[in-house]
Design a protein around this motif. Structure first.
Motif, PDB file in Angstrom:
ATOM      1  N   VAL A  61      -8.013  -6.779  -0.741  1.00  0.00           N
ATOM      2  CA  VAL A  61      -7.637  -5.384  -0.532  1.00  0.00           C
ATOM      3  C   VAL A  61      -7.411  -4.768  -1.898  1.00  0.00           C
ATOM      4  N   SER A  62      -8.105  -3.663  -2.174  1.00  0.00           N
ATOM      5  CA  SER A  62      -7.831  -2.963  -3.426  1.00  0.00           C
ATOM      6  C   SER A  62      -7.452  -1.527  -3.109  1.00  0.00           C
ATOM      7  N   LEU A  63      -6.578  -1.004  -3.937  1.00  0.00           N
ATOM      8  CA  LEU A  63      -6.105   0.357  -3.784  1.00  0.00           C
ATOM      9  C   LEU A  63      -6.150   1.019  -5.149  1.00  0.00           C
ATOM     10  N   ALA A  64      -6.725   2.218  -5.188  1.00  0.00           N
ATOM     11  CA  ALA A  64      -6.798   2.973  -6.440  1.00  0.00           C
ATOM     12  C   ALA A  64      -6.347   4.401  -6.178  1.00  0.00           C
ATOM     13  N   ASN A  65      -5.384   4.855  -6.954  1.00  0.00           N
ATOM     14  CA  ASN A  65      -4.900   6.227  -6.887  1.00  0.00           C
ATOM     15  C   ASN A  65      -5.613   7.069  -7.938  1.00  0.00           C
ATOM     16  N   VAL A 111       0.205  10.797   2.956  1.00  0.00           N
ATOM     17  CA  VAL A 111      -0.965  10.168   2.343  1.00  0.00           C
ATOM     18  C   VAL A 111      -0.764   8.658   2.324  1.00  0.00           C
ATOM     19  N   ALA A 112       0.437   8.228   1.954  1.00  0.00           N
ATOM     20  CA  ALA A 112       0.735   6.792   1.905  1.00  0.00           C
ATOM     21  C   ALA A 112       0.641   6.174   3.291  1.00  0.00           C
ATOM     22  N   GLU A 113       1.115   6.882   4.298  1.00  0.00           N
ATOM     23  CA  GLU A 113       1.039   6.370   5.663  1.00  0.00           C
ATOM     24  C   GLU A 113      -0.412   6.274   6.122  1.00  0.00           C
ATOM     25  N   ALA A 114      -1.234   7.257   5.765  1.00  0.00           N
ATOM     26  CA  ALA A 114      -2.657   7.215   6.118  1.00  0.00           C
ATOM     27  C   ALA A 114      -3.346   6.046   5.417  1.00  0.00           C
ATOM     28  N   ALA A 115      -3.043   5.821   4.149  1.00  0.00           N
ATOM     29  CA  ALA A 115      -3.634   4.702   3.409  1.00  0.00           C
ATOM     30  C   ALA A 115      -3.191   3.373   4.019  1.00  0.00           C
ATOM     31  N   ARG A 116      -1.928   3.286   4.381  1.00  0.00           N
ATOM     32  CA  ARG A 116      -1.414   2.056   5.008  1.00  0.00           C
ATOM     33  C   ARG A 116      -2.124   1.799   6.340  1.00  0.00           C
ATOM     34  N   LEU A 117      -2.331   2.845   7.142  1.00  0.00           N
ATOM     35  CA  LEU A 117      -3.001   2.692   8.426  1.00  0.00           C
ATOM     36  C   LEU A 117      -4.458   2.271   8.250  1.00  0.00           C
ATOM     37  N   VAL A 118      -5.148   2.882   7.298  1.00  0.00           N
ATOM     38  CA  VAL A 118      -6.547   2.529   7.027  1.00  0.00           C
ATOM     39  C   VAL A 118      -6.649   1.067   6.576  1.00  0.00           C
ATOM     40  N   ALA A 119      -5.820   0.665   5.627  1.00  0.00           N
ATOM     41  CA  ALA A 119      -5.851  -0.719   5.139  1.00  0.00           C
ATOM     42  C   ALA A 119      -5.536  -1.690   6.275  1.00  0.00           C
ATOM     43  N   SER A 120      -4.569  -1.352   7.094  1.00  0.00           N
ATOM     44  CA  SER A 120      -4.187  -2.201   8.209  1.00  0.00           C
ATOM     45  C   SER A 120      -5.327  -2.344   9.221  1.00  0.00           C
ATOM     46  N   GLU A 121      -5.986  -1.245   9.528  1.00  0.00           N
ATOM     47  CA  GLU A 121      -7.134  -1.293  10.451  1.00  0.00           C
ATOM     48  C   GLU A 121      -8.244  -2.176   9.898  1.00  0.00           C
ATOM     49  N   LEU A 122      -8.554  -2.010   8.618  1.00  0.00           N
ATOM     50  CA  LEU A 122      -9.648  -2.770   8.022  1.00  0.00           C
ATOM     51  C   LEU A 122      -9.338  -4.266   7.964  1.00  0.00           C
ATOM     52  N   VAL A 123      -8.118  -4.621   7.597  1.00  0.00           N
ATOM     53  CA  VAL A 123      -7.750  -6.035   7.559  1.00  0.00           C
ATOM     54  C   VAL A 123      -7.677  -6.586   8.984  1.00  0.00           C
ATOM     55  N   GLY A 124      -7.162  -5.800   9.918  1.00  0.00           N
ATOM     56  CA  GLY A 124      -7.139  -6.226  11.314  1.00  0.00           C
ATOM     57  C   GLY A 124      -8.541  -6.497  11.837  1.00  0.00           C
ATOM     58  N   ASN A 125      -9.488  -5.636  11.484  1.00  0.00           N
ATOM     59  CA  ASN A 125     -10.879  -5.855  11.881  1.00  0.00           C
ATOM     60  C   ASN A 125     -11.414  -7.146  11.266  1.00  0.00           C
ATOM     61  N   ALA A 126     -11.076  -7.391  10.003  1.00  0.00           N
ATOM     62  CA  ALA A 126     -11.528  -8.625   9.347  1.00  0.00           C
ATOM     63  C   ALA A 126     -10.974  -9.848  10.058  1.00  0.00           C
ATOM     64  N   VAL A 147       0.848  -1.199   0.000  1.00  0.00           N
ATOM     65  CA  VAL A 147       0.000   0.000   0.000  1.00  0.00           C
ATOM     66  C   VAL A 147       0.880   1.244   0.000  1.00  0.00           C
ATOM     67  N   PHE A 148       1.845   1.298   0.896  1.00  0.00           N
ATOM     68  CA  PHE A 148       2.717   2.473   0.991  1.00  0.00           C
ATOM     69  C   PHE A 148       3.446   2.711  -0.329  1.00  0.00           C
ATOM     70  N   LYS A 149       4.006   1.654  -0.893  1.00  0.00           N
ATOM     71  CA  LYS A 149       4.758   1.766  -2.149  1.00  0.00           C
ATOM     72  C   LYS A 149       3.858   2.214  -3.304  1.00  0.00           C
ATOM     73  N   ALA A 150       2.652   1.657  -3.391  1.00  0.00           N
ATOM     74  CA  ALA A 150       1.749   2.018  -4.493  1.00  0.00           C
ATOM     75  C   ALA A 150       1.325   3.475  -4.417  1.00  0.00           C
ATOM     76  N   VAL A 151       1.097   3.984  -3.222  1.00  0.00           N
ATOM     77  CA  VAL A 151       0.644   5.375  -3.079  1.00  0.00           C
ATOM     78  C   VAL A 151       1.792   6.342  -3.356  1.00  0.00           C
ATOM     79  N   THR A 152       2.976   6.070  -2.815  1.00  0.00           N
ATOM     80  CA  THR A 152       4.105   6.973  -3.077  1.00  0.00           C
ATOM     81  C   THR A 152       4.549   6.882  -4.535  1.00  0.00           C
ATOM     82  N   SER A 153       4.476   5.714  -5.142  1.00  0.00           N
ATOM     83  CA  SER A 153       4.841   5.562  -6.552  1.00  0.00           C
ATOM     84  C   SER A 153       3.926   6.350  -7.475  1.00  0.00           C
ATOM     85  N   ALA A 154       2.703   6.612  -7.001  1.00  0.00           N
ATOM     86  CA  ALA A 154       1.746   7.392  -7.795  1.00  0.00           C
ATOM     87  C   ALA A 154       1.933   8.897  -7.575  1.00  0.00           C
TER      88      ALA A 154
END
Length: 159
Positions: free
Chosen positions: A86-90, A59-74, A46-53
């Motif tokens: 998990v899908s990520l779209a820039n 922003v990448a750290e926020a996206a990583r935290l959100v994805a981590s929270e959601l998967v942790g909840n799952a 997630v971090f790499k995909a957001v910074t690469s875009a």
């Protein structure tokens, strides 16, 4: 009957037991078995995909935290090794993180504890989502539920 082997139009970068990563022009889709190893790799991707875009590291750290929270909840709701997507779209103005899990009836609910309670052991995840991705949504699907979080790129870049 003769069948030819048909190759997918987009070869996955990684395809291994419980981890199938497929790149898209604006991000990726990751099918994973929710395990500590796969969670760590997902965070990194997630971090790499957001910074690469071209987005800021905040922003990448926020996206990583959100994805981590959601998967942790799952994982907490469905158990370890649950199948998660998990899908990520820039986009120019936002980053969209979606997590799909197989349990449609286990909907997110807030802890009655305030987020700043130093004695609370958990229950801060939804407060984090509210802060980073206001307006996040939960949608039932044919095979579970999908949570969508939209993070505005400009808001984090200005902070």
């Amino acid at each position: 009957m003769h069948e030819d082997h048909v190759r997918p139009p987009c070869e996955p970068e990684i395809a291994e037991c419980g981890f199938y990563l497929s790149h898209r022009p604006d991000g990726f889709v990751l099918h994973m078995s929710a395990s500590p190893e796969h969670l760590a790799e997902m965070r990194s991707r997630v971090f790499k995909a957001v910074t690469s875009a071209g987005a800021a590291e905040e922003v990448a750290e926020a996206a990583r935290l959100v994805a981590s929270e959601l998967v942790g909840n799952a994982i907490r709701l469905c158990g370890p090794h649950a199948p998660v997507i998990v899908s990520l779209a820039n986009a120019d103005e936002e980053v969209v993180v979606q997590v799909h899990d197989p349990e449609p009836s286990a909907l997110p609910s807030r802890s009655p504890e305030p987020p700043d309670n130093p004695h609370a052991r958990n229950g801060r995840g939804l407060w984090i989502l509210d802060a980073l991705a206001p307006g996040w949504t939960v949608k039932p699907t044919l095979v579970g539920k999908q949570i969508t979080c939209t993070l505005p790129r400009e808001e984090f870049a200005a902070a």
